[in-house]
Design a protein around this motif. Structure first.
Motif, PDB file in Angstrom:
ATOM      1  N   UNK A   1       0.739  -1.264   0.074  1.00  0.00           N
ATOM      2  CA  UNK A   1      -0.150  -0.034   0.020  1.00  0.00           C
ATOM      3  C   UNK A   1       0.838   1.178  -0.042  1.00  0.00           C
ATOM      4  N   UNK A   2       1.903   1.437   0.590  1.00  0.00           N
ATOM      5  CA  UNK A   2       2.689   2.465   0.502  1.00  0.00           C
ATOM      6  C   UNK A   2       3.823   2.493  -0.597  1.00  0.00           C
ATOM      7  N   UNK A   3       4.501   1.372  -0.978  1.00  0.00           N
ATOM      8  CA  UNK A   3       5.557   1.262  -1.862  1.00  0.00           C
ATOM      9  C   UNK A   3       5.017   1.817  -3.208  1.00  0.00           C
ATOM     10  N   UNK A   4       3.711   1.381  -3.796  1.00  0.00           N
ATOM     11  CA  UNK A   4       3.178   1.975  -4.992  1.00  0.00           C
ATOM     12  C   UNK A   4       2.995   3.560  -4.988  1.00  0.00           C
ATOM     13  N   UNK A   5       2.808   3.985  -3.840  1.00  0.00           N
ATOM     14  CA  UNK A   5       2.492   5.534  -3.785  1.00  0.00           C
ATOM     15  C   UNK A   5       3.633   6.270  -3.926  1.00  0.00           C
ATOM     16  N   UNK A   6       4.808   5.797  -3.331  1.00  0.00           N
ATOM     17  CA  UNK A   6       6.119   6.359  -3.496  1.00  0.00           C
ATOM     18  C   UNK A   6       6.654   6.287  -4.620  1.00  0.00           C
ATOM     19  N   UNK A   7       6.469   5.035  -5.269  1.00  0.00           N
ATOM     20  CA  UNK A   7       6.833   4.756  -6.595  1.00  0.00           C
ATOM     21  C   UNK A   7       6.297   5.931  -7.659  1.00  0.00           C
ATOM     22  N   UNK A   8       4.987   6.205  -7.399  1.00  0.00           N
ATOM     23  CA  UNK A   8       4.404   7.151  -8.212  1.00  0.00           C
ATOM     24  C   UNK A   8       4.690   8.540  -7.940  1.00  0.00           C
ATOM     25  N   UNK A   9       5.164   8.691  -6.775  1.00  0.00           N
ATOM     26  CA  UNK A   9       5.737  10.177  -6.274  1.00  0.00           C
ATOM     27  C   UNK A   9       7.172  10.353  -7.061  1.00  0.00           C
ATOM     28  N   UNK A  10       7.888   9.181  -6.755  1.00  0.00           N
ATOM     29  CA  UNK A  10       9.112   9.258  -7.573  1.00  0.00           C
ATOM     30  C   UNK A  10       9.097   9.599  -8.975  1.00  0.00           C
ATOM     31  N   UNK A  11       8.303   8.941  -9.682  1.00  0.00           N
ATOM     32  CA  UNK A  11       8.102   8.862 -11.001  1.00  0.00           C
ATOM     33  C   UNK A  11       7.468  10.177 -11.638  1.00  0.00           C
ATOM     34  N   UNK A  12       6.635  10.872 -10.939  1.00  0.00           N
ATOM     35  CA  UNK A  12       6.051  11.913 -11.537  1.00  0.00           C
ATOM     36  C   UNK A  12       6.388  13.118 -10.805  1.00  0.00           C
TER      37      UNK A  12
END
Length: 204
Positions: free
Chosen positions: A191-202
């Motif tokens: 639940x947190x890792x996908x959010x962090x991935x989107x933050x980094x990529x975007x």
């Protein structure tokens, strides 16, 4: 609670250090392995990584599936250590499990940094490390418990006074608690890792 934890670490410090050094050796081996990959292997892994990141970024990955997979992996990993602790030959195999965990982490972080540079560093810190901050200490505890129980079986005499059943139940109970911790790390991953991935990529 703090005193009990401090006493536990002090009493088992030597064993924890051994486990840590094998884990560290795994990280180093995983990182070094990157330099021995063939070009075609690097291309295939890079394509897989890009596809995985795209799925995270587009929310195509089901949180339920990730949680289910994380819990399944936790049961397999800690369950394997628990089983190996029940055998007198389990100690080196438990060390192998710890080494492989370090190898996978070293390889993953190293490949991210190699392929994505700054984004790779950010992904490692924000997506890879958070669940591992829970799962790795839990694995260390599981390895310590497994090695200690296996050592007791080899010596035999340490279990002769009160019998092996109470110690087995105690060992299994603490292994269950460790499994819950590892599964908790899986929830962070889901639940947190996908959010962090989107933050980094975007936003980076």
């Amino acid at each position: 609670m703090e005193r009990a934890l401090a006493r536990h670490i002090r009493d088992n410090l030597g064993l924890y250090l051994i486990i840590f050094f094998f884990f560290l050796g795994g990280i180093i081996a995983g990182t070094v392995t990157l330099y021995f990959l063939e070009e075609q292997q690097v291309i295939q892994l890079a394509a897989y990584l890009d596809n995985l990141l795209q799925q995270f970024n587009s929310s195509d990955i089901s949180g339920y599936k990730v949680v289910h997979q994380a819990i399944t992996n936790a049961l397999k990993e800690i369950g394997l250590v628990w089983f190996l602790g029940l055998t007198v030959i389990g100690i080196p195999l438990i060390i192998v499990v710890v080494f492989l965990k370090g190898f996978i982490l070293g390889f993953t972080v190293g490949f991210l940094v190699q392929q994505k540079a700054f984004h790779g560093v950010a992904l490692s810190l924000m997506a890879v490390m958070p669940p591992n901050l829970i799962q790795i200490p839990a694995l260390f505890v599981a390895a310590m418990l497994g090695i200690s129980f296996s050592t007791g079986l080899m010596h035999g005499r340490s279990y002769s006074e009160k019998g092996i059943l109470p110690r087995f139940l105690n060992y299994s109970f603490f292994m269950l608690l460790v499994t819950l911790l590892v599964a908790g790390g899986g929830l962070v991953e889901a639940y947190l890792a996908p959010v962090f991935v989107r933050v980094v990529l975007n936003y980076f």
